[in-house]
Design a protein around this motif. Sequence first.
Motif, PDB file in Angstrom:
ATOM      1  N   GLY A 142      50.937  47.174  29.348  1.00  0.00           N
ATOM      2  CA  GLY A 142      50.080  48.518  29.867  1.00  0.00           C
ATOM      3  C   GLY A 142      51.136  49.425  30.990  1.00  0.00           C
ATOM      4  O   GLY A 142      52.351  48.843  31.124  1.00  0.00           O
ATOM      5  N   PRO A 143      50.378  50.447  31.427  1.00  0.00           N
ATOM      6  CA  PRO A 143      51.197  51.214  32.278  1.00  0.00           C
ATOM      7  C   PRO A 143      51.697  50.532  33.667  1.00  0.00           C
ATOM      8  O   PRO A 143      52.263  51.159  34.562  1.00  0.00           O
ATOM      9  CB  PRO A 143      50.355  52.380  32.448  1.00  0.00           C
ATOM     10  N   GLY A 144      50.935  49.610  34.000  1.00  0.00           N
ATOM     11  CA  GLY A 144      51.150  48.806  35.394  1.00  0.00           C
ATOM     12  C   GLY A 144      50.308  49.269  36.452  1.00  0.00           C
ATOM     13  O   GLY A 144      49.463  50.342  36.348  1.00  0.00           O
ATOM     14  N   VAL A 145      50.291  48.381  37.602  1.00  0.00           N
ATOM     15  CA  VAL A 145      49.452  48.834  38.721  1.00  0.00           C
ATOM     16  C   VAL A 145      50.124  49.853  39.766  1.00  0.00           C
ATOM     17  O   VAL A 145      51.407  49.489  39.842  1.00  0.00           O
ATOM     18  CB  VAL A 145      49.167  47.356  39.550  1.00  0.00           C
ATOM     19  N   PRO A 146      49.708  50.739  40.252  1.00  0.00           N
ATOM     20  CA  PRO A 146      50.135  51.605  41.075  1.00  0.00           C
ATOM     21  C   PRO A 146      50.700  50.717  42.469  1.00  0.00           C
ATOM     22  O   PRO A 146      50.102  50.060  42.608  1.00  0.00           O
ATOM     23  CB  PRO A 146      49.063  52.520  41.482  1.00  0.00           C
ATOM     24  N   GLU A 147      51.944  51.410  42.592  1.00  0.00           N
ATOM     25  CA  GLU A 147      52.673  50.524  43.762  1.00  0.00           C
ATOM     26  C   GLU A 147      51.849  50.395  44.872  1.00  0.00           C
ATOM     27  O   GLU A 147      51.912  49.367  45.799  1.00  0.00           O
ATOM     28  CB  GLU A 147      53.881  51.035  43.816  1.00  0.00           C
ATOM     29  N   ASP A 148      51.032  51.271  45.358  1.00  0.00           N
ATOM     30  CA  ASP A 148      50.674  51.529  46.798  1.00  0.00           C
ATOM     31  C   ASP A 148      49.280  50.413  46.673  1.00  0.00           C
ATOM     32  O   ASP A 148      48.784  50.033  47.859  1.00  0.00           O
ATOM     33  CB  ASP A 148      49.992  52.776  47.437  1.00  0.00           C
ATOM     34  N   LEU A 149      48.900  49.866  45.413  1.00  0.00           N
ATOM     35  CA  LEU A 149      47.705  49.232  45.343  1.00  0.00           C
ATOM     36  C   LEU A 149      47.872  47.856  45.132  1.00  0.00           C
ATOM     37  O   LEU A 149      47.314  46.729  45.642  1.00  0.00           O
ATOM     38  CB  LEU A 149      46.779  49.585  44.185  1.00  0.00           C
ATOM     39  N   LEU A 150      49.400  47.421  44.642  1.00  0.00           N
ATOM     40  CA  LEU A 150      49.616  46.165  44.372  1.00  0.00           C
ATOM     41  C   LEU A 150      49.451  45.021  45.435  1.00  0.00           C
ATOM     42  O   LEU A 150      49.208  44.027  45.531  1.00  0.00           O
ATOM     43  CB  LEU A 150      51.021  46.192  44.097  1.00  0.00           C
ATOM     44  N   PRO A 151      49.832  45.479  47.002  1.00  0.00           N
ATOM     45  CA  PRO A 151      49.819  44.471  48.023  1.00  0.00           C
ATOM     46  C   PRO A 151      48.232  44.080  48.275  1.00  0.00           C
ATOM     47  O   PRO A 151      47.910  43.195  48.778  1.00  0.00           O
ATOM     48  CB  PRO A 151      50.392  45.247  49.152  1.00  0.00           C
ATOM     49  N   HIS A 152      47.453  45.218  47.711  1.00  0.00           N
ATOM     50  CA  HIS A 152      45.897  44.837  48.130  1.00  0.00           C
ATOM     51  C   HIS A 152      45.125  44.583  47.032  1.00  0.00           C
ATOM     52  O   HIS A 152      43.863  44.384  47.100  1.00  0.00           O
ATOM     53  CB  HIS A 152      45.557  46.047  48.764  1.00  0.00           C
ATOM     54  N   LYS A 191      39.228  34.028  44.852  1.00  0.00           N
ATOM     55  CA  LYS A 191      38.479  32.875  45.539  1.00  0.00           C
ATOM     56  C   LYS A 191      38.501  31.650  44.831  1.00  0.00           C
ATOM     57  O   LYS A 191      38.738  30.791  45.200  1.00  0.00           O
ATOM     58  CB  LYS A 191      37.096  33.510  45.731  1.00  0.00           C
ATOM     59  N   ILE A 192      38.420  31.779  43.372  1.00  0.00           N
ATOM     60  CA  ILE A 192      37.994  30.735  42.631  1.00  0.00           C
ATOM     61  C   ILE A 192      39.524  29.972  42.530  1.00  0.00           C
ATOM     62  O   ILE A 192      39.536  28.651  42.461  1.00  0.00           O
ATOM     63  CB  ILE A 192      37.659  31.196  41.268  1.00  0.00           C
ATOM     64  N   VAL A 193      40.644  30.567  42.175  1.00  0.00           N
ATOM     65  CA  VAL A 193      41.893  30.191  42.316  1.00  0.00           C
ATOM     66  C   VAL A 193      42.327  29.208  43.473  1.00  0.00           C
ATOM     67  O   VAL A 193      42.592  28.268  43.716  1.00  0.00           O
ATOM     68  CB  VAL A 193      42.952  31.001  42.200  1.00  0.00           C
ATOM     69  N   GLY A 194      41.649  30.023  44.856  1.00  0.00           N
ATOM     70  CA  GLY A 194      41.912  29.199  46.086  1.00  0.00           C
ATOM     71  C   GLY A 194      41.057  28.016  46.094  1.00  0.00           C
ATOM     72  O   GLY A 194      41.749  27.100  46.692  1.00  0.00           O
ATOM     73  N   ASP A 195      40.040  28.082  45.613  1.00  0.00           N
ATOM     74  CA  ASP A 195      39.351  27.107  45.831  1.00  0.00           C
ATOM     75  C   ASP A 195      39.576  25.733  44.858  1.00  0.00           C
ATOM     76  O   ASP A 195      39.269  24.560  45.158  1.00  0.00           O
ATOM     77  CB  ASP A 195      37.621  27.474  44.947  1.00  0.00           C
ATOM     78  N   HIS A 196      40.413  26.092  43.960  1.00  0.00           N
ATOM     79  CA  HIS A 196      41.027  25.242  43.117  1.00  0.00           C
ATOM     80  C   HIS A 196      42.507  24.571  43.646  1.00  0.00           C
ATOM     81  O   HIS A 196      43.111  23.782  43.242  1.00  0.00           O
ATOM     82  CB  HIS A 196      41.463  25.644  41.602  1.00  0.00           C
ATOM     83  N   GLY A 197      42.847  25.166  44.671  1.00  0.00           N
ATOM     84  CA  GLY A 197      44.029  24.761  45.427  1.00  0.00           C
ATOM     85  C   GLY A 197      45.098  25.576  45.132  1.00  0.00           C
ATOM     86  O   GLY A 197      46.422  25.057  45.258  1.00  0.00           O
ATOM     87  N   GLY A 198      45.004  26.620  44.285  1.00  0.00           N
ATOM     88  CA  GLY A 198      46.110  27.129  43.702  1.00  0.00           C
ATOM     89  C   GLY A 198      46.455  28.577  44.376  1.00  0.00           C
ATOM     90  O   GLY A 198      45.918  29.128  45.291  1.00  0.00           O
ATOM     91  N   VAL A 199      47.167  29.448  43.813  1.00  0.00           N
ATOM     92  CA  VAL A 199      47.789  30.611  44.118  1.00  0.00           C
ATOM     93  C   VAL A 199      47.962  31.536  42.931  1.00  0.00           C
ATOM     94  O   VAL A 199      48.113  31.240  41.832  1.00  0.00           O
ATOM     95  CB  VAL A 199      49.208  30.410  44.722  1.00  0.00           C
ATOM     96  N   ILE A 200      47.490  32.885  43.284  1.00  0.00           N
ATOM     97  CA  ILE A 200      47.573  33.856  42.209  1.00  0.00           C
ATOM     98  C   ILE A 200      48.516  34.940  42.590  1.00  0.00           C
ATOM     99  O   ILE A 200      48.254  35.431  43.864  1.00  0.00           O
ATOM    100  CB  ILE A 200      46.207  34.263  41.753  1.00  0.00           C
ATOM    101  N   GLU A 201      49.407  35.430  41.814  1.00  0.00           N
ATOM    102  CA  GLU A 201      49.883  36.816  42.250  1.00  0.00           C
ATOM    103  C   GLU A 201      50.192  37.592  41.092  1.00  0.00           C
ATOM    104  O   GLU A 201      49.954  37.184  39.991  1.00  0.00           O
ATOM    105  CB  GLU A 201      51.264  36.223  42.691  1.00  0.00           C
ATOM    106  N   CYS A 202      50.513  38.889  41.393  1.00  0.00           N
ATOM    107  CA  CYS A 202      50.868  39.990  40.398  1.00  0.00           C
ATOM    108  C   CYS A 202      52.201  40.475  40.563  1.00  0.00           C
ATOM    109  O   CYS A 202      52.527  41.015  41.540  1.00  0.00           O
ATOM    110  CB  CYS A 202      49.738  40.908  40.622  1.00  0.00           C
ATOM    111  N   ASP A 203      53.012  40.634  39.565  1.00  0.00           N
ATOM    112  CA  ASP A 203      54.155  41.358  39.569  1.00  0.00           C
ATOM    113  C   ASP A 203      53.996  42.527  38.312  1.00  0.00           C
ATOM    114  O   ASP A 203      53.432  42.090  37.272  1.00  0.00           O
ATOM    115  CB  ASP A 203      55.303  40.539  39.056  1.00  0.00           C
ATOM    116  N   SER A 204      54.225  43.764  38.789  1.00  0.00           N
ATOM    117  CA  SER A 204      53.945  44.893  38.001  1.00  0.00           C
ATOM    118  C   SER A 204      54.981  45.785  37.865  1.00  0.00           C
ATOM    119  O   SER A 204      55.519  46.390  39.109  1.00  0.00           O
ATOM    120  CB  SER A 204      52.727  45.365  38.395  1.00  0.00           C
ATOM    121  N   GLN A 205      55.344  46.348  36.748  1.00  0.00           N
ATOM    122  CA  GLN A 205      56.059  47.540  36.477  1.00  0.00           C
ATOM    123  C   GLN A 205      55.678  48.009  35.304  1.00  0.00           C
ATOM    124  O   GLN A 205      54.882  47.514  34.453  1.00  0.00           O
ATOM    125  CB  GLN A 205      57.594  47.418  36.396  1.00  0.00           C
ATOM    126  N   PRO A 206      55.899  49.351  34.856  1.00  0.00           N
ATOM    127  CA  PRO A 206      55.599  49.843  33.446  1.00  0.00           C
ATOM    128  C   PRO A 206      55.893  48.916  32.502  1.00  0.00           C
ATOM    129  O   PRO A 206      57.070  48.558  32.417  1.00  0.00           O
ATOM    130  CB  PRO A 206      56.191  51.567  33.458  1.00  0.00           C
TER     131      PRO A 206
END
Length: 392
Positions: free
Chosen positions: A307-317, A339-354
């Motif tokens: 897809g077109p990607g996440v706007p850069e200013d929104l990515l950290p939040h 929250k659910i990933v944290g409850d499972h002891g995990g980590v979630i992150e997003c890397d985005s570009q067009p």
Amino acid sequence: MAEHAIDLSKADFSSGSPEAHLLDALPHPVMKVDPDGNVAFVNVVAEQFFAASAAVILGKPPSDLVAFGSPLVALIDQVQATGASVTEYGVAIGSPRMGERDVDIQVAPIVEEPGAVAVMLQERTIAHKMDRQLTHRGAARSVMGMAAVLAHEIKNPLSGIRGSAQLLEMGVQPEDRHLTRLITEEVDRICKLVDSMEVFSDQRPLEVEPVNIHEVLDHVRRLAGTGVAKDIRLTEEYDPSLPPVPGSRDQLIQVFLNLVKNAAEAVDPEDGEIVISTAYRPGVRLSIPGSSERVSLPLEVCVRDNGPGVPEDLLPHLFDAFVTTKSSGTGLGLALVAKIVGDHGGVIECDSQPRRTVFRVLLPIKRAPIRNPSLGANSAVIGNGSGEQDAK
């Protein structure tokens, strides 16, 4: 600036040599640049990093691997000219083939081979995940407290407003009943929003069982394939050898169904593609605040779209509550996922570009006891599936 030199003058970097095997075992890209400025060696991770085989890379200058004017080339030139090692942090390097990466670069001269240098790159993505995962959990805790207040202070008055509107509807003129119905509809909408936030205030311990992550993902794929993503190509890239995940099957389905749904809404139906992949990533460990314990997070699940990607200013939040790119969204979906990933002891992150957005979830694996008579009748060895073992 500290000066370090690496004595590789007697090292054999030919394929299959002990030195090559040693550098292939490192989790970071490593390469050697000869005095003529051409790449003389790359380890396996460097091939993956630059998205090119050793046959393509060797004998060519580093400038062929990265974009014109890349800081990597300037740092190599500097070390070749001065003979002093350099380390630079948070450098963006990239090319159309490999995309853009944020790395730390270490370049050091090789003694007894004037002009030759060793280069090691360290991606900062994983480190940022470890730093920001606590922020995601902190955001979830903030919403959790707010949800508890809203549930108590808002839902009761809303019930009274809705009841009053229904009573008024019986006594008003037919042409005015749309106003009372508007009141009840808006009350119902607010109640639904509060109900969705109440999930954050659920502090009950997670009921954990061994979960086959591929069964979860197959279920998500079937649901999405007959619903939100029925007109979009869904591709699977699975590592079938992965061990179970300790967690809740229903909640993990909710996590990945939400991520696939978001991806389906982001892509163009004409050429949209969603790729769900799993992999084993040893070496990713997370320190638990207030404890010396370190948790291994080797199981990686990615949901990638074009897809077109996440706007850069929104990515950290992106995982904060009430942050959304949708005109009709509430901004709670990804906060709940975090929250659910944290409850499972995990980590979630997003890397985005067009044309390339990746939601990456790192989870712990089920640690199964393995009998070892040498430790005694009441002892066991806990295997984590990576060859590492800890005595219990």
